[in-house]
Structure formats: structure tokens, C-alpha cells
Design a protein around this motif. Structure first.
Motif, PDB file in Angstrom:
ATOM      1  N   PRO A 120       0.468  -1.343   0.401  1.00  0.00           N
ATOM      2  CA  PRO A 120       0.156   0.334   0.443  1.00  0.00           C
ATOM      3  C   PRO A 120       1.216   1.347   0.169  1.00  0.00           C
ATOM      4  O   PRO A 120       0.324   2.411  -0.863  1.00  0.00           O
ATOM      5  CB  PRO A 120      -1.050  -0.015   1.183  1.00  0.00           C
ATOM      6  N   GLN A 121       1.517   1.654   1.049  1.00  0.00           N
ATOM      7  CA  GLN A 121       2.557   2.618   0.556  1.00  0.00           C
ATOM      8  C   GLN A 121       3.120   2.990  -0.739  1.00  0.00           C
ATOM      9  O   GLN A 121       3.914   4.062  -0.976  1.00  0.00           O
ATOM     10  CB  GLN A 121       3.696   2.705   1.961  1.00  0.00           C
ATOM     11  N   GLN A 122       3.733   1.744  -1.279  1.00  0.00           N
ATOM     12  CA  GLN A 122       3.981   2.109  -2.510  1.00  0.00           C
ATOM     13  C   GLN A 122       2.979   2.274  -3.780  1.00  0.00           C
ATOM     14  O   GLN A 122       3.450   3.485  -4.819  1.00  0.00           O
ATOM     15  CB  GLN A 122       4.739   0.558  -3.100  1.00  0.00           C
ATOM     16  N   ARG A 123       1.803   1.588  -3.696  1.00  0.00           N
ATOM     17  CA  ARG A 123       0.515   2.459  -4.129  1.00  0.00           C
ATOM     18  C   ARG A 123       0.071   3.799  -4.133  1.00  0.00           C
ATOM     19  O   ARG A 123       0.264   4.490  -5.205  1.00  0.00           O
ATOM     20  CB  ARG A 123      -0.275   1.249  -4.478  1.00  0.00           C
ATOM     21  N   SER A 124       0.323   4.298  -3.007  1.00  0.00           N
ATOM     22  CA  SER A 124       0.399   5.422  -2.799  1.00  0.00           C
ATOM     23  C   SER A 124       1.315   6.258  -2.990  1.00  0.00           C
ATOM     24  O   SER A 124       1.044   7.875  -3.837  1.00  0.00           O
ATOM     25  CB  SER A 124       0.678   5.701  -1.002  1.00  0.00           C
ATOM     26  N   ARG A 125       2.321   6.391  -2.693  1.00  0.00           N
ATOM     27  CA  ARG A 125       3.919   6.647  -3.353  1.00  0.00           C
ATOM     28  C   ARG A 125       3.178   7.513  -4.935  1.00  0.00           C
ATOM     29  O   ARG A 125       3.524   8.182  -5.084  1.00  0.00           O
ATOM     30  CB  ARG A 125       5.391   6.843  -3.417  1.00  0.00           C
ATOM     31  N   LEU A 126       3.102   6.285  -5.943  1.00  0.00           N
ATOM     32  CA  LEU A 126       3.086   6.505  -7.586  1.00  0.00           C
ATOM     33  C   LEU A 126       1.729   7.063  -7.820  1.00  0.00           C
ATOM     34  O   LEU A 126       2.074   7.734  -8.183  1.00  0.00           O
ATOM     35  CB  LEU A 126       2.891   5.001  -7.736  1.00  0.00           C
ATOM     36  N   LEU A 127       0.497   6.688  -7.151  1.00  0.00           N
ATOM     37  CA  LEU A 127      -0.334   7.090  -7.658  1.00  0.00           C
ATOM     38  C   LEU A 127      -0.316   8.977  -6.798  1.00  0.00           C
ATOM     39  O   LEU A 127      -0.320   9.878  -7.160  1.00  0.00           O
ATOM     40  CB  LEU A 127      -1.687   6.812  -6.597  1.00  0.00           C
ATOM     41  N   ASP A 128       0.142   9.064  -5.856  1.00  0.00           N
ATOM     42  CA  ASP A 128       0.920  11.153  -5.988  1.00  0.00           C
ATOM     43  C   ASP A 128       1.275  11.412  -6.504  1.00  0.00           C
ATOM     44  O   ASP A 128       1.154  12.565  -7.183  1.00  0.00           O
ATOM     45  CB  ASP A 128       1.636  11.086  -4.012  1.00  0.00           C
ATOM     46  N   ALA A 129       2.398  10.797  -6.513  1.00  0.00           N
ATOM     47  CA  ALA A 129       3.068  11.527  -8.106  1.00  0.00           C
ATOM     48  C   ALA A 129       3.130  11.126  -9.041  1.00  0.00           C
ATOM     49  O   ALA A 129       2.752  12.416 -10.565  1.00  0.00           O
ATOM     50  CB  ALA A 129       4.875  10.079  -8.373  1.00  0.00           C
ATOM     51  N   MET A 130       2.206  10.185 -10.284  1.00  0.00           N
ATOM     52  CA  MET A 130       1.368  10.315 -11.076  1.00  0.00           C
ATOM     53  C   MET A 130      -0.299  11.102 -11.194  1.00  0.00           C
ATOM     54  O   MET A 130      -0.248  12.441 -12.146  1.00  0.00           O
ATOM     55  CB  MET A 130      -0.244   8.605 -11.385  1.00  0.00           C
ATOM     56  N   ASN A 131      -0.466  11.987  -9.476  1.00  0.00           N
ATOM     57  CA  ASN A 131      -2.078  12.953  -9.632  1.00  0.00           C
ATOM     58  C   ASN A 131      -0.920  14.518  -9.687  1.00  0.00           C
ATOM     59  O   ASN A 131      -1.763  15.553  -9.281  1.00  0.00           O
ATOM     60  CB  ASN A 131      -2.240  12.357  -9.261  1.00  0.00           C
ATOM     61  N   ALA A 132       0.040  14.482  -8.885  1.00  0.00           N
ATOM     62  CA  ALA A 132       0.910  15.499  -8.614  1.00  0.00           C
ATOM     63  C   ALA A 132       0.405  17.349  -8.953  1.00  0.00           C
ATOM     64  O   ALA A 132       0.331  16.777 -10.352  1.00  0.00           O
ATOM     65  CB  ALA A 132       2.246  15.166  -8.327  1.00  0.00           C
ATOM     66  N   LYS A 133      -0.021  17.739  -8.632  1.00  0.00           N
ATOM     67  CA  LYS A 133       0.127  19.022  -9.485  1.00  0.00           C
ATOM     68  C   LYS A 133       0.517  20.423  -8.841  1.00  0.00           C
ATOM     69  O   LYS A 133       0.699  21.424  -9.601  1.00  0.00           O
ATOM     70  CB  LYS A 133      -1.603  19.570  -9.671  1.00  0.00           C
ATOM     71  N   CYS A 134       1.184  19.926  -7.467  1.00  0.00           N
ATOM     72  CA  CYS A 134       2.136  21.401  -6.848  1.00  0.00           C
ATOM     73  C   CYS A 134       3.472  21.390  -7.586  1.00  0.00           C
ATOM     74  O   CYS A 134       4.426  20.673  -7.927  1.00  0.00           O
ATOM     75  CB  CYS A 134       1.522  21.182  -5.293  1.00  0.00           C
TER      76      CYS A 134
END
Length: 160
Positions: A120-134
Motif C-alpha cells: 500500500p505505501q508503494q501504491r500511495s507514492r506512485l498515485l501521488d506522483a502521477m497525480n501531483a499538480k503542486c
């Protein structure tokens, strides 16, 4: 109680995509049950942006250019702080190194992520990186004896 200097480890991970929008992922020998972004530990005195370039090239043979930081994550149990970057593919072909079981570009999104990334921590990091807008700025400095700016990332997340 006597003060003890904290002993933390700093690591980096990077979201690298190719021209088809596929994500560079790999499996290591010690975490072969999951795919993850390339990365690893920062060496003593090494700037974070240089560390992610080195780690990606060491693990996969791919040359990248960091664009910005997409997230910062803490593993409290192991005292590891991970800084995740978005990076632009520059050159190279995937060449698997000895610590890597498999590395490749994969078309991944929220609908199929669990097929590849089991932790789960790897999924969270990847999704955050893919969706980062900041736009997260990053600077590395050398201070000895004067202040020298080594590098500055402007955090342009539109430059995928």
C-alpha cells in the motif's frame, strides 16, 4: 536522559514515464512480490536530485532529469524518509542490474495498479506522483566556507 543524535536514512524514488505514458517500474530481489518506482538510499553528502539520477541509472540504465518533488514519506519503523520525484526520461535502454529482478515500462493507472503494486505505501507514492499538480521547489546548497547553490528545481509539474 541523555540526548541521542537521531539516526535516519534518507531515500529517493522517481516517477519516470516514456513517450507512451508508461511508468518505469521494477522489482528487487528483497521485494520481489511488488513493483515499485526506481530509487534507493541517498549517500552521505549527496544532493537529493543527484541521488535520484544515480539510483535510476544504477538500477535501470535510464538517464533522467528530475522535474520536481511529488511527496515526502516516512517509514517510522525503519526511520526512513523517502522523497519522491517526478523525472523526465532523457536517454538509455533498460539494463537490469544485479539487485533488480525485472524492470520495464508499464501502462498503469488506478484501475490496474493493484495487479502490479502489492504494497500500500508503494501504491500511495506512485498515485501521488502521477497525480501531483503542486509546484514543490528544491534547492541543494554547499556551505563551506561560502554559500554555493548547486542546483534548483522549479517544480514544473506541467513538464512531464
Amino acid at each position: 536522559m541523555e540526548y541521542q543524535v537521531p539516526k535516519h536514512c534518507i531515500s529517493v524514488a522517481g516517477l519516470v514515464t516514456n513517450e507512451n505514458g508508461e511508468v518505469l517500474l521494477l522489482r528487487t530481489h528483497w521485494r520481489s512480490d511488488t513493483w515499485e518506482m526506481p530509487g534507493g538510499n541517498v549517500e552521505l553528502g549527496e544532493p537529493l536530485d543527484k541521488a535520484i539520477c544515480r539510483e535510476v541509472q544504477e538500477e535501470t540504465g535510464i538517464v533522467i532529469k528530475p522535474i520536481g518533488i511529488t511527496g515526502v514519506y516516512m517509514n517510522i519503523t525503519k526511520q526512513v524518509l523517502t522523497v519522491c520525484f517526478r523525472a523526465k526520461y532523457i536517454s538509455g535502454e533498460i539494463k537490469i542490474q544485479e539487485e533488480i529482478v525485472e524492470a520495464r515500462f508499464i501502462k498503469i493507472d488506478e484501475t490496474n495498479i493493484e495487479e502490479y503494486i502489492t504494497r500500500p505505501q508503494q501504491r500511495s507514492r506512485l498515485l501521488d506522483a502521477m497525480n501531483a499538480k503542486c509546484h514543490v521547489l528544491f534547492e541543494s546548497w554547499e556551505v563551506n566556507p561560502s554559500y554555493t547553490l548547486l542546483n534548483r528545481l522549479e517544480g514544473d509539474m506541467n513538464n512531464k
